[in-house]
Design a protein around this motif. Structure first.
Motif, PDB file in Angstrom:
ATOM      1  N   LEU A  29       0.825  -1.209   0.000  1.00 54.71           N
ATOM      2  CA  LEU A  29       0.000   0.000   0.000  1.00 54.71           C
ATOM      3  C   LEU A  29       0.855   1.253   0.000  1.00 54.71           C
ATOM      4  CD1 LEU A  29      -2.739  -1.044   2.603  1.00 54.71           C
ATOM      5  CD2 LEU A  29      -3.017  -0.897   0.120  1.00 54.71           C
ATOM      6  N   ALA A  30       1.980   1.213   0.698  1.00 55.15           N
ATOM      7  CA  ALA A  30       2.842   2.388   0.807  1.00 55.15           C
ATOM      8  C   ALA A  30       3.543   2.729  -0.504  1.00 55.15           C
ATOM      9  CB  ALA A  30       3.880   2.166   1.907  1.00 55.15           C
ATOM     10  N   ALA A  31       3.674   1.763  -1.406  1.00 56.53           N
ATOM     11  CA  ALA A  31       4.459   1.966  -2.620  1.00 56.53           C
ATOM     12  C   ALA A  31       3.900   3.056  -3.518  1.00 56.53           C
ATOM     13  CB  ALA A  31       4.551   0.642  -3.388  1.00 56.53           C
ATOM     14  N   HIS A  32       2.577   3.232  -3.523  1.00 61.20           N
ATOM     15  CA  HIS A  32       1.965   4.179  -4.466  1.00 61.20           C
ATOM     16  C   HIS A  32       1.052   5.187  -3.775  1.00 61.20           C
ATOM     17  CE1 HIS A  32       3.603   1.826  -7.766  1.00 61.20           C
ATOM     18  NE2 HIS A  32       3.169   0.745  -7.145  1.00 61.20           N
ATOM     19  N   THR A  33       1.171   5.326  -2.479  1.00 55.83           N
ATOM     20  CA  THR A  33       0.367   6.295  -1.735  1.00 55.83           C
ATOM     21  C   THR A  33       1.273   7.271  -0.997  1.00 55.83           C
ATOM     22  OG1 THR A  33       0.240   4.812   0.185  1.00 55.83           O
ATOM     23  CG2 THR A  33      -1.537   4.662  -1.433  1.00 55.83           C
ATOM     24  N   GLY A  50      -2.573   7.002   6.280  1.00 61.35           N
ATOM     25  CA  GLY A  50      -1.321   6.301   6.072  1.00 61.35           C
ATOM     26  C   GLY A  50      -1.513   4.828   5.780  1.00 61.35           C
ATOM     27  N   ALA A  51      -0.538   4.254   5.052  1.00 60.31           N
ATOM     28  CA  ALA A  51      -0.649   2.867   4.598  1.00 60.31           C
ATOM     29  C   ALA A  51      -0.739   1.881   5.750  1.00 60.31           C
ATOM     30  CB  ALA A  51       0.538   2.537   3.694  1.00 60.31           C
ATOM     31  N   ALA A  52       0.024   2.100   6.822  1.00 60.87           N
ATOM     32  CA  ALA A  52       0.019   1.148   7.938  1.00 60.87           C
ATOM     33  C   ALA A  52      -1.360   1.059   8.576  1.00 60.87           C
ATOM     34  CB  ALA A  52       1.062   1.554   8.975  1.00 60.87           C
ATOM     35  N   ALA A  53      -2.011   2.204   8.762  1.00 61.18           N
ATOM     36  CA  ALA A  53      -3.337   2.211   9.379  1.00 61.18           C
ATOM     37  C   ALA A  53      -4.364   1.545   8.476  1.00 61.18           C
ATOM     38  CB  ALA A  53      -3.754   3.649   9.696  1.00 61.18           C
ATOM     39  N   VAL A  54      -4.275   1.790   7.163  1.00 63.59           N
ATOM     40  CA  VAL A  54      -5.215   1.163   6.230  1.00 63.59           C
ATOM     41  C   VAL A  54      -5.015  -0.350   6.212  1.00 63.59           C
ATOM     42  CG1 VAL A  54      -5.973   1.047   3.826  1.00 63.59           C
ATOM     43  CG2 VAL A  54      -5.343   3.255   4.824  1.00 63.59           C
ATOM     44  N   ALA A  55      -3.762  -0.768   6.230  1.00 60.08           N
ATOM     45  CA  ALA A  55      -3.470  -2.202   6.263  1.00 60.08           C
ATOM     46  C   ALA A  55      -4.020  -2.840   7.528  1.00 60.08           C
ATOM     47  CB  ALA A  55      -1.972  -2.441   6.156  1.00 60.08           C
ATOM     48  N   ASP A  56      -3.775  -2.219   8.672  1.00 60.25           N
ATOM     49  CA  ASP A  56      -4.202  -2.788   9.958  1.00 60.25           C
ATOM     50  C   ASP A  56      -5.719  -2.886  10.051  1.00 60.25           C
ATOM     51  OD1 ASP A  56      -1.588  -3.027  10.743  1.00 60.25           O
ATOM     52  OD2 ASP A  56      -1.581  -1.221  11.997  1.00 60.25           O
ATOM     53  N   SER A  57      -6.414  -1.863   9.563  1.00 59.69           N
ATOM     54  CA  SER A  57      -7.864  -1.805   9.768  1.00 59.69           C
ATOM     55  C   SER A  57      -8.629  -2.694   8.806  1.00 59.69           C
ATOM     56  CB  SER A  57      -8.350  -0.356   9.646  1.00 59.69           C
ATOM     57  OG  SER A  57      -8.147   0.120   8.320  1.00 59.69           O
ATOM     58  N   PHE A  58      -8.269  -2.682   7.519  1.00 57.97           N
ATOM     59  CA  PHE A  58      -9.052  -3.421   6.526  1.00 57.97           C
ATOM     60  C   PHE A  58      -8.290  -4.536   5.828  1.00 57.97           C
ATOM     61  CE2 PHE A  58     -10.239  -3.957   2.011  1.00 57.97           C
ATOM     62  CZ  PHE A  58     -11.444  -4.620   2.201  1.00 57.97           C
ATOM     63  N   TRP A  59      -7.166  -4.209   5.172  1.00 59.48           N
ATOM     64  CA  TRP A  59      -6.561  -5.161   4.257  1.00 59.48           C
ATOM     65  C   TRP A  59      -5.979  -6.388   4.948  1.00 59.48           C
ATOM     66  CZ3 TRP A  59      -7.451  -5.764  -0.646  1.00 59.48           C
ATOM     67  CH2 TRP A  59      -7.899  -4.678  -1.411  1.00 59.48           C
ATOM     68  N   GLN A  60      -5.321  -6.249   6.086  1.00 59.29           N
ATOM     69  CA  GLN A  60      -4.779  -7.430   6.763  1.00 59.29           C
ATOM     70  C   GLN A  60      -5.883  -8.391   7.213  1.00 59.29           C
ATOM     71  OE1 GLN A  60      -2.161  -5.906   9.809  1.00 59.29           O
ATOM     72  NE2 GLN A  60      -0.436  -5.686   8.395  1.00 59.29           N
ATOM     73  N   PRO A  61      -6.945  -7.916   7.879  1.00 64.91           N
ATOM     74  CA  PRO A  61      -8.042  -8.833   8.207  1.00 64.91           C
ATOM     75  C   PRO A  61      -8.686  -9.470   6.977  1.00 64.91           C
ATOM     76  CG  PRO A  61      -8.201  -6.838   9.515  1.00 64.91           C
ATOM     77  CD  PRO A  61      -7.141  -6.587   8.495  1.00 64.91           C
TER      78      PRO A  61
END
Length: 339
Positions: A29-33, A50-61
């Motif tokens: 996610l961080a590569a292009h944001t 930020g990418a880390a928050a988006v990953a933690d909240s939606f994409w990782q689950p």
């Protein structure tokens, strides 16, 4: 070339996501944001930065629960934003994220079966990075695929929704600018028709004698309205009125419109999203539920124009958020029942 450059950024972003798993999605996610990327998601994810928050909240689950995920895209276009509060180029993608639901996702139990999460995504691109995203998805639709029935029977039809009838929704190449302008003008005319027939406009009498008169100004008679689960999809002007418009307008009062964060078009396709678009006062009966307090509706509309009329409309509404404002947390209720 601005539209094509922005499309290339979003294509690269989607490719990075497609190659990632739950352990690598943050870096993808961080590569292009941008570092301060502002992401808006539906209940229960809401706004993230930020990418880390988006990953933690939606994409990782999501990637933990769903294996072998594919993006099945039906519509892809870009455009310059119409409203002045968020100027710039936006890129829209719509379709399904398809995979195998091998582990629970939120309150949705694992089925080990093919499952589709219907989505619409708006990305604002600036200086080669995605700086803002609105990602709407139909979680109630995903619940239905797992055998859950969180709401009373809907007024229209529940199904996996197809892309455009014309199979030309992926605008990978540059389009005639005049065609996009024509689509946007038609969408704005349609929005004006809604306002002209709304009781919230200076208490004026509706301009059109019947709902059919209103809709035929901008819509083909065989329009397809691909509504969100909880409402469902309808076909033809008459059935749209019966199965969506009439219930919505008679069972909700005091509509207040807030406008859109982005409104754009390219070629024969266009759309918008709001945060929120409007608020209503539920009178009882809407979605099969009792009267409730005033609640806002966050909505995406994506359109296909055919000649000088709109022919198809794909709609996403954060219904879970709409219900939570009225005291019904669908996810929490299902989790409590399952526990």
């Amino acid at each position: 070339m601005a539209f094509q450059d922005a499309k290339a950024v979003v294509r690269a972003h989607h490719a990075s996501i497609g190659q990632a798993d739950a352990s690598t999605i943050g870096a993808a996610l961080a590569a292009h944001t941008s570092a301060d990327w502002h992401w808006r998601g539906m209940h229960p994810f809401y706004e993230q930065h930020g990418a880390a928050a988006v990953a933690d909240s939606f994409w990782q689950p999501f990637l933990t629960a769903m294996s072998s995920v594919q993006r099945r895209e039906d519509i892809f276009f870009a455009g310059e934003n119409g409203p002045s509060h968020a100027p710039g180029v936006w890129v829209v993608s719509m379709g399904h994220l398809m995979g195998l639901l091998d582990k629970p996702f939120l309150c949705i139990p694992a089925t080990r079966k093919l499952t589709m999460l219907r989505y619409a995504e708006f990305n604002r691109v600036k200086d080669g990075k995605i700086v803002e995203t609105a990602m709407f998805f139909d979680l109630i639709h995903m619940m239905h695929q797992a055998g859950l029935r969180p709401l009373p029977p809907q007024t229209a039809q529940h199904l996996i929704q197809p892309g455009p009838r014309t199979h030309d929704g992926l605008l990978n190449d540059a389009q005639d600018k005049a065609e996009g302008q024509k689509t946007l003008r038609l969408i704005e005319k349609m929005i004006g028709d809604i306002a002209a027939n709304s009781n919230s406009v200076e208490n004026a009498a509706p301009r059109d004698a019947t709902p059919q008169d209103e809709l035929r100004r901008c819509w083909t008679d065989d329009m397809c309205w691909w509504g969100p689960d909880g409402i469902g999809a309808t076909f033809t002007i008459d059935r749209y009125i019966e199965q969506h418009q009439r219930p919505f307008r008679t069972q909700n009062a005091e509509r207040e419109f807030f406008g859109h964060k982005a409104r754009l078009a390219e070629g024969n396709y266009g759309g918008f999203f709001g945060w929120a678009n409007l608020s209503v006062l539920p009178l009882g009966g809407y979605l099969g539920l009792p009267a409730g307090p005033r609640a806002e509706m966050r909505v995406v509309d994506i359109y296909r124009r055919e000649g000088d009329k709109l022919a198809e409309n794909w709609i996403f509404i954060d219904i879970l958020h709409f219900l939570k404002q009225q005291g019904l947390d669908v996810i929490a209720r299902i989790e409590a029942t399952a526990g």
